[in-house]
Design a protein around this motif. Structure first.
Motif, PDB file in Angstrom:
ATOM      1  N   LEU A   1       0.820  -1.205   0.000  1.00 35.45           N
ATOM      2  CA  LEU A   1       0.000   0.000   0.000  1.00 35.45           C
ATOM      3  C   LEU A   1       0.854   1.257   0.000  1.00 35.45           C
ATOM      4  CD1 LEU A   1      -2.798   1.313   0.167  1.00 35.45           C
ATOM      5  CD2 LEU A   1      -2.666   1.086   2.658  1.00 35.45           C
TER       6      LEU A   1
ATOM      7  N   ARG B   1       1.994   2.059  -3.538  1.00 35.09           N
ATOM      8  CA  ARG B   1       0.900   2.625  -4.350  1.00 35.09           C
ATOM      9  C   ARG B   1       0.590   4.061  -3.926  1.00 35.09           C
ATOM     10  NH1 ARG B   1      -1.424  -2.333  -3.162  1.00 35.09           N
ATOM     11  NH2 ARG B   1      -3.114  -1.372  -1.919  1.00 35.09           N
ATOM     12  N   ARG B   2       0.644   4.295  -2.607  1.00 37.09           N
ATOM     13  CA  ARG B   2       0.369   5.643  -2.114  1.00 37.09           C
ATOM     14  C   ARG B   2       1.405   6.628  -2.617  1.00 37.09           C
ATOM     15  NH1 ARG B   2       1.324   5.019   3.038  1.00 37.09           N
ATOM     16  NH2 ARG B   2      -0.701   4.036   3.491  1.00 37.09           N
TER      17      ARG B   2
ATOM     18  N   VAL C   1      -8.075   2.724  -7.908  1.00 35.52           N
ATOM     19  CA  VAL C   1      -7.651   2.991  -6.528  1.00 35.52           C
ATOM     20  C   VAL C   1      -8.855   3.386  -5.676  1.00 35.52           C
ATOM     21  CG1 VAL C   1      -6.331   4.589  -5.075  1.00 35.52           C
ATOM     22  CG2 VAL C   1      -5.269   3.540  -7.080  1.00 35.52           C
TER      23      VAL C   1
ATOM     24  N   THR D   1     -10.726   0.161  -4.788  1.00 33.35           N
ATOM     25  CA  THR D   1     -10.102  -0.940  -4.026  1.00 33.35           C
ATOM     26  C   THR D   1      -9.449  -0.499  -2.738  1.00 33.35           C
ATOM     27  OG1 THR D   1      -8.073  -0.693  -5.342  1.00 33.35           O
ATOM     28  CG2 THR D   1      -9.753  -2.273  -6.117  1.00 33.35           C
ATOM     29  N   ASP D   2      -9.017   0.740  -2.630  1.00 30.85           N
ATOM     30  CA  ASP D   2      -8.251   1.186  -1.456  1.00 30.85           C
ATOM     31  C   ASP D   2      -9.033   2.158  -0.582  1.00 30.85           C
ATOM     32  OD1 ASP D   2      -6.048  -0.321  -2.141  1.00 30.85           O
ATOM     33  OD2 ASP D   2      -5.226   1.252  -3.443  1.00 30.85           O
TER      34      ASP D   2
ATOM     35  N   ASP E   1      -7.864   3.208   3.087  1.00 31.55           N
ATOM     36  CA  ASP E   1      -6.778   4.157   3.352  1.00 31.55           C
ATOM     37  C   ASP E   1      -7.202   5.539   2.851  1.00 31.55           C
ATOM     38  OD1 ASP E   1      -3.848   4.549   4.151  1.00 31.55           O
ATOM     39  OD2 ASP E   1      -3.884   5.357   2.105  1.00 31.55           O
TER      40      ASP E   1
END
Length: 963
Positions: free
Chosen positions: A36, A39-40, A68, A71-72, A75
């Motif tokens: 993560l 990706r961030r 994103v 799916t994320d 966060d």
């Protein structure tokens, strides 16, 4: 973080790493990285590049950024970076566009990327769901991104949000956010959401938007607030403008009352910041949205009423008369007050009572007119004052009379200490400023609009033109100035005033034609071949001459209708005359003035036509054209038809008055029947009480009878003695039978009274139906007569039975007296042979005691029978009163029957007369058709019964006859 540094370092280290390659690597890392943090960091890098390399990031990264968001969601940091990146791609920043090359400037990247984003509607739904997150780093960029989408492709995004479940409700929650930046951006989002979408406007309004927005405005300080207040006001405008449902909801929710504090500006002159001026300007526009002339009349009048009741109009008038108010705020306030009072009598009366804070106090109308005729005042302010004066006089005959009265000789102030509205209008009418001439002429025309009384009163106005010369009439002075060849604006204003003045007023036409110079001047103006600028004046002259023909009552022999038409045919030509008349409606400024009542002109030279005058032209152009082509014979026949129709109208009016009188009489009879019903109910209640009392007496008598029966077996000698004398058993039996008869008679009486009540109810039901038609009235009267006869007969029977009962009660009282005497005689018993004196004395004592008890019981029974007799007498009185009431009712019904018979005869006569009139009119129409004259199919005879006012308006507009 190390990855980001490597990418950025590699980008600047050498030419092998181009922007596209860097963005591609970042996109691959977003798509393939399992950590993560990686990706961030990649999304953060894309965000930093998205402003400078908007096109490249948008093309390569949009799909990955949307993934994103899907799916994320756990966060919030990476979601915030993704939303910011999408916002940078989609939003159009002017500074960014300036730095881009010419090719990119020519392309609308924001619209293209927005179209790509909303191609999948679930992307917008996903964005709406993200707005439910309370985290600042998610909600705020989400609000900005959705706002940008709405700005780019508003209708498409609105439709997606509209069909999304709870989509609008989620956005309304933004107004309740405690963080001001999100709340304020939420207001901007709702502005874009509600623009030009009535369905969303209604949903937002019913989600309690009015309450929340007004709370925000109050918290921010009303008009003293910042730009947030302006944004809230613009959102309110979006919700209310051209949305009748929301306007009604706003009024019903008592939100108009909450607008009053907005205009509490105080007396200080130093508190007018730029933002406050802007806020007040939008607030005034919001008030005008609620009372716009384009709204439904009922909705506008209800809002006007609420604004007066809560004091909002009074607050606006205070600003109107205050000092130190900025010019644009003063102008908009005048326009706002104009529409708040337009067509609403209560508000117009209040405005007429407003005085300016001067010494001595002057009416606000006078102060405003002074500004209108003052050429040094700003043009927009003069237009606003003219609009205010027009709205004050709109459908206000009382105000029109007050303005015209200030010009009449009996009301002019001889001392000259004060100036009146009429004097200001005359001063502007004859001043050297053409704009003042036009404004004063239009204002004076509005004082005459649809008011024949004031048109005749204005003919009395005399003007002193110069010392030593006799005064001239206002009408003559207007024609004199017209003939002097002044500016076009002045002549157009005077011609509009004269056309309004002479229309529907044959007396004014006669005064105008009495001046022998007027007709030659008009024909000369129309016949000349002038330039395009003068064509409008020629058209207005043709209209004025046509009005002089159409509304001519032929009272002047030299200027009768036929002679004027012959003059037109010789001097001008009918075709040329009609062509010149058509120049008015073909003028480009004519269509512009016909759209809105407010005189809104970009500059003074565009100030040519008045809105109400365009309505007059539209109404008269066709009828004048017909009047020009009519022959003298057709005019005569038309006059005959007019007279016939007037006679028919008078007959119909008389018939209606008779029906109204009959309705009043029937209403009075209904009230009388209602009174009789109440009296009958009271009588029935009294009878019921009497029945209950008789039942009580019966029970008491039965109790005495039972007690007497119990005592008899123990009184052997006394019983034998009474039986020997033949007194007690016979008398008691007789009393029992008589009481039984009284009970039966009482029940019979009660049943007869019930029948009487039923008859009166039937009488009431038969009486409630008269007036529907003559046949039902005659049938009802016959039935009422039969019922009254039956009622009278039954009352006579009831009275005879009551008399017989009275005789029986008297007989009963006589027999009781005889019983008492026999009992006293029995009290002295004869001695029995063979008994001793002691035994005889004992028996005598016992008999005396028993006889005393019997006497006491007999006395009580006598009292009860006496009370019963009194109650019977009371019932007799009540029945006599009921008989009197029924007799009165019978007399009234007889009178009603006579009235109905007379009314039937009169109505039959009227129907015969109406049939004759219809036949005459039908024959006249056939004659007109035979002569080739077009006859309208609309039957005014049938419409006359529907509405008197519509008949009068239709006659005035089509077939106006002499007054």
């Amino acid at each position: 973080m190390n990855f980001l540094r490597g990418v950025m370092g590699g980008q600047s280290a050498g030419p092998q790493h181009t922007e596209a390659e860097t963005i591609q690597k970042l996109c691959d890392r977003v798509a393939s990285s399992t950590l993560l943090d990686d990706r961030r960091n990649a999304v953060r890098a894309l965000k930093s590049l998205s402003k400078k390399y908007r096109l490249e990031v948008g093309i390569q990264a949009m799909e990955h950024l949307i993934h994103v968001l899907q799916t994320d969601r756990s966060d919030s940091e990476i979601i915030g970076y993704a939303l910011d990146t999408l916002y940078n791609i989609i939003s159009n920043d002017e500074e960014e566009e300036v730095e881009e090359n010419s090719t990119r400037q020519s392309e609308d990247l924001g619209s293209q990327f927005t179209e790509i984003f909303i191609k999948q509607p679930e992307n917008v739904t996903l964005l709406l769901s993200l707005l439910e997150e309370f985290d600042f780093h998610v909600r705020w960029p989400g609000v900005k991104l959705l706002t940008s989408l709405l700005k780019q492709l508003g209708p498409q995004v609105q439709q997606i949000i509209l069909v999304s479940p709870m989509g609008v409700s989620r956005l309304m929650d933004l107004l309740a956010d405690s963080r001001e930046v999100i709340r304020n951006d939420g207001v901007l989002l709702l502005q874009a959401l509600t623009r030009s979408n009535g369905a969303i406007q209604k949903i937002v309004a019913f989600e309690n938007a009015f309450e929340r927005l007004l709370d925000i405005i109050t918290e921010e300080g009303n008009s003293d607030g910042g730009i947030v207040v302006e944004d809230c006001l613009i959102l309110l405008q979006n919700l209310l403008k051209n949305n009748n449902s929301n306007q009604n909801f706003f009024k019903e929710g008592s939100y108009i009352q909450r607008m009053k504090p907005w205009f509490d500006v105080g007396d200080e002159n130093s508190g007018w910041s730029a933002q406050k001026v802007t806020n007040l300007h939008v607030m005034l526009q919001l008030v005008r949205v609620l009372v716009s002339p384009t709204n439904p009349p009922g909705a506008t009048s209800s809002c006007q009423k609420a604004m007066f009741q809560c004091g909002l109009l009074q607050q606006l008038c205070t600003i109107l008369m205050a000092t130190g108010v900025p010019a644009d705020i003063l102008t908009e306030t005048i326009n706002t007050v104009s529409e708040v009072i337009r067509g609403y009598q209560v508000n117009q009366d209040y405005f007429a009572s407003v005085n300016a804070p001067s010494n001595p106090p002057r009416p606000a109308i006078v102060v405003l007119l002074m500004s209108m005729v003052n050429e040094r005042q700003p043009f927009v302010l003069r237009c606003a004052v003219l609009y205010c004066f027009q709205c004050f006089l709109y459908k206000n005959q009382k105000g029109q009379g007050e303005i015209v009265s200030t010009l009449l000789p009996s009301t002019i102030d001889a001392t000259g200490n004060s100036v009146s509205a009429g004097q200001l209008l005359c001063g502007g009418l004859f001043s050297t400023d053409s704009l003042s001439n036009w404004c004063a002429a239009v204002a004076l025309a509005h004082a005459l609009q649809e008011n024949a009384t004031q048109k005749e009163q204005l003919l009395r106005v005399q003007l002193a033109t110069s010392i030593g010369n006799p005064p001239v009439s206002l009408l003559q002075q207007c024609t004199n100035i017209l003939s002097q060849g002044s500016k076009i604006q002045t002549r157009v204003g005077l011609l509009m005033l004269l056309c309004t003045w002479l229309s529907n007023c044959p007396i004014a036409v006669t005064h105008f034609l009495h001046n022998s110079a007027n007709v030659p001047f008009l024909t000369g103006q129309i016949a000349e071949n002038l330039g395009e600028e003068e064509q409008l004046v020629q058209g207005l002259c043709a209209l004025l001459l046509g009005i002089s023909i159409y509304f001519n009552d032929n009272s002047l022999e030299s200027y009768m209708k036929e002679k004027l038409k012959q003059l037109i045919e010789k001097r001008i030509g009918k075709e040329n005359f009609i062509e010149k008349l058509g120049f008015i409606s073909k003028h480009e400024l004519y269509s512009r003035a016909s759209q809105k009542p407010q005189p809104n002109f970009p500059s003074p030279e565009y100030m040519i036509f008045d809105h109400e005058f365009t309505k007059l032209v539209k109404e008269l152009e066709g009828v004048i054209t017909k009047a020009i082509y009519k022959s003298s014979e057709e005019d005569k026949k038309e006059e005959e038809v007019k007279k016939t129709l007037e006679q028919h109208d008078s007959i119909v009016t008389h018939y209606k008055n008779m029906i109204r009188e009959q309705d009043l009489q029937l209403e009075e009879l209904k009230q009388q029947i209602s009174t009789l019903k109440c009296q009958n109910e009271q009588l029935q209640t009294a009878v019921t009480q009497q029945v209950s009392q008789i039942q009580q007496h019966k029970d008491q008598y039965n109790l005495l009878k039972v007690q007497l029966g119990k005592d008899n077996p123990h009184q052997g000698s006394y019983s034998d003695a009474t039986q020997m004398n033949g007194i007690q058993p016979e008398e008691v039996g007789r009393l029992r039978e008589e009481i039984k008869e009284l009970k039966n008679n009482q029940e019979l009486l009660q049943s007869q009274l019930a029948e009487k009540d039923s008859l009166i109810e039937n009488l009431k039901s038969s009486q409630a139906s008269p007036g529907t038609n003559e046949q039902s009235s005659a049938t009802a009267s016959v039935q009422d007569s039969e019922q009254i006869a039956e009622l009278k007969q039954e009352l006579a029977t009831l009275k005879s039975q009551l008399n017989s009962q009275s005789v029986e009660i008297t007989k009963l009282q006589t027999e009781k007296q005889e019983l008492l005497q026999k009992t006293e005689t029995f009290a002295k018993p004869a001695p029995v042979p063979g008994e001793s004196e002691a035994v005889a004395a004992t028996k005598t004592t016992d008999v005396e005691g028993r006889l005393s008890a019997l006497l006491q019981e007999t006395k009580e029974l006598k009292n009860e029978i006496k009370a019963l007799s009194e109650e019977r007498a009371a019932i007799k009185e009540q029945l006599d009163a009921s008989n009197s009431t029924i007799a009165i009712l019978q007399n009234e019904k007889n009178k009603l029957e006579v009235d109905v018979t007379d009314s039937k005869k009169e109505q039959d006569d009227l129907l015969v007369l109406l049939a004759d009139q219809d036949q005459k009119i039908f024959s006249l129409k056939n004659k007109l058709k035979e002569l080739g004259h077009p006859v309208e199919e609309e039957d005014e005879l049938e419409s006359g019964d529907q509405d008197d006012e519509e008949d009068e308006d239709e006659d005035n507009g089509k077939d106006q006859g002499p007054i």
